[in-house]
Design an enzyme around this catalytic site. Structure first.
Site, short mmCIF file in Angstrom:
data_model
loop_
_atom_site.label_atom_id
_atom_site.label_comp_id
_atom_site.label_asym_id
_atom_site.label_seq_id
_atom_site.Cartn_x
_atom_site.Cartn_y
_atom_site.Cartn_z
N PHE A 138 -5.03 3.03 14.42
CA PHE A 138 -5.21 4.03 13.35
C PHE A 138 -6.20 3.47 12.35
O PHE A 138 -6.20 2.28 12.07
CB PHE A 138 -3.87 4.29 12.64
CG PHE A 138 -2.99 5.25 13.42
CD1 PHE A 138 -2.39 4.85 14.60
CD2 PHE A 138 -2.80 6.54 12.97
CE1 PHE A 138 -1.61 5.73 15.32
CE2 PHE A 138 -2.03 7.42 13.68
CZ PHE A 138 -1.43 7.03 14.86
N ASN A 183 0.84 -1.20 0.00
CA ASN A 183 0.00 0.00 0.00
C ASN A 183 0.88 1.24 0.00
O ASN A 183 2.11 1.14 -0.01
CB ASN A 183 -0.95 -0.03 1.20
CG ASN A 183 -0.19 -0.14 2.50
OD1 ASN A 183 0.57 0.76 2.86
ND2 ASN A 183 -0.34 -1.25 3.20
N ASP A 218 -4.32 -6.57 5.12
CA ASP A 218 -5.30 -7.48 5.71
C ASP A 218 -5.20 -8.87 5.09
O ASP A 218 -5.61 -9.85 5.70
CB ASP A 218 -6.72 -6.95 5.48
CG ASP A 218 -6.96 -5.68 6.26
OD1 ASP A 218 -6.37 -5.55 7.35
OD2 ASP A 218 -7.69 -4.79 5.77
N LYS A 275 -14.29 0.42 14.46
CA LYS A 275 -12.97 -0.24 14.59
C LYS A 275 -12.46 -0.14 16.02
O LYS A 275 -11.94 -1.10 16.58
CB LYS A 275 -11.97 0.41 13.62
CG LYS A 275 -10.59 -0.23 13.64
CD LYS A 275 -9.72 0.21 12.49
CE LYS A 275 -8.34 -0.42 12.57
NZ LYS A 275 -7.49 -0.08 11.45
#
Ligand SMILES: Cc1cc2nc3c(=O)[nH]c(=O)nc-3n(C[C@H](O)[C@H](O)[C@H](O)COP(=O)(O)O)c2cc1C
Length: 413
Positions: free
Chosen positions: A321, A208, A277, A335
């Site tokens: 985060f 990413n 993930d 989250k």
């Protein structure tokens, strides 16, 4: 400017003395280097000369630039004599008062505080002679920066690995009387930063756009506020801050392992890394070939580091985060609850002026008490606001204690 004389002796860890030297310089310490003859078998004197910008003291019979006897002039100039790494041989000579080279003669001539960071093979470290020498030095007030455990350069497993440069520097700063005294002093902070990279084959990967800047800013500001910092970083192209203990990793699994290994002493964890993930279910051993038609990539879940930390956090403060592109607050609130984080930093990475590659960030800090919107600011400033909020939240009594106190009937007088 405080002056440290850095002694370097003959072992593999000698190259780490360069890092110690640079780190001390970043803290405005003037460093002069003394090497043993055997140390030059491992790192050249020129390296230390270039880094320290002072001539290295190696030959005790060569006079200084002003005709001075260097083992005396340097012994007088030093506030701290730091030997890192210190060989078994050096410890023996220091313990028994042998003065047969520049470093050992300087040791006898100095009134400075002395700090030594031993490094050697585990059997050498366990040898009664070395133990006895360390006891003698300890009793004399010499500060020993204990070696770590793990695989040693010689292939043996055990104690004897040179302590981390950050710990050696902090012992030297202590000895100088310049101990960190910020509002995070006494805390051990573990920060993750950067992306993770999930290999698909030897040349391709999934990753990413994280650069590591936010995590590095957190590590740097925590260090400046007095914390001891462990930084677990995925691959990035920017320099990690000095004076923190850096563990480089590549994949989410490596990051999970490194966090598990290092989280023990942490009182605060800040999970700023953008952890993948998913990873490819299989890593092909050779480059995948083009095949006709569409291809399918089978993915498998990676370990959820934040959720694992949240489950077993005890008294540790956990910061998560959330980098979101839509329904930022809603997703971030969910989250925080799902991961049992004490504080969640939500940012909208779809904004052009903030987020991943930018030096700036805007965020909302979400905790059990409030949602605090922070405008666009430098990542360093944002990191400081995050630490301010952590300290404010930790200063409050736990909500359960408050509830109990409120429910308790008033005492009869
Ligand atoms: C490859 C290599 C690695 C060594 N590593 C160490 C070490 O980690 N610790 C140690 O005490 N001695 C180590 N030695 C042995 C020292 O270099 C040796 O005892 C030498 O006399 C030390 O000299 P000095 O203390 O004057 O620097 C190593 C030797 C070699 C050849």
């Amino acid at each position: 400017m405080p002056t440290v004389v850095l002694g370097v002796t003959g072992c593999i860890g000698a190259y780490k003395a360069c890092e110690v030297l640079r780190d001390l310089q970043r803290r405005d310490v003037d460093v002069h280097v003394v090497m043993t003859k055997h140390a030059t078998e491992f790192v050249s004197a020129m390296t230390f000369e270039a880094l320290s910008r002072h001539p290295v003291f190696l030959d005790q019979f060569a006079l200084g630039a002003e005709g001075d006897i260097r083992h005396i002039s340097l012994a007088d100039a030093a506030q701290v004599l730091l030997v890192a790494p210190a060989t078994a041989n050096l410890l023996g000579k220091f313990a028994r008062g042998i003065a047969d080279d520049a470093l050992t003669t300087l040791y006898l001539a100095t009134k400075a505080k002395v700090v030594v960071a031993p490094a050697m093979n585990v059997n050498m470290f366990d040898h009664p002679a070395v133990r006895e020498n360390l006891d003698i030095l300890r009793a004399r007030g010499v500060r020993i920066v204990e070696p770590g455990s793990g695989y040693l350069a010689c292939g043996w497993l055990g104690r004897g690995r040179l302590a981390e440069p950050a710990d050696i520097v902090s012992a030297a700063m202590d000895a100088l009387g310049l101990t960190a005294s910020g509002d995070l002093a006494g805390e051990t902070v573990l920060v993750t930063a950067g992306p993770t990279v999930e290999d698909l084959d030897p040349v391709r990967f999934l990753s990413n756009r994280s650069t590591g800047r936010m995590g590095f800013a957190l590590a740097e500001t925590a260090r400046d506020r007095g914390a001891r910092v462990v930084l677990v970083a995925g691959p990035t192209s920017i320099e990690p801050p000095a004076g923190v203990d850096v563990v480089q990793v590549r994949s989410a699994e490596e990051m999970a392992r490194a966090v598990g290994d290092r989280v023990g002493p942490a009182t605060i964890v800040a999970m700023a890394a953008a952890v993948s993930d998913y990873r490819p279910a299989e890593r092909a051993p050779s480059k995948l070939k083009k095949t006709p038609g569409e291809g399918t990539l089978v993915l498998t879940r990676t370990p959820d580091i934040l959720a694992t930390l949240g489950k077993s956090k005890g008294r540790r403060f956990v910061i998560g985060f959330a980098a979101e592109t839509d329904r930022v607050l809603e997703n971030a609130r969910a989250k925080r609850a799902a991961k049992n984080a004490d504080l969640l930093v939500a940012n909208d990475v779809s904004r052009a002026d903030s987020g991943f590659a930018s030096e700036h960030n805007a965020a909302v800090l979400i905790d059990a008490e409030a949602e605090t919107e922070l405008p666009l600011m430098s990542k360093r400033a944002l990191a400081d606001r995050i630490w301010d909020r952590v300290l404010a939240l930790r200063a409050r009594p736990a909500p359960k204690a408050l509830a109990k106190r409120a429910a308790r009937p008033a005492r009869r007088k």
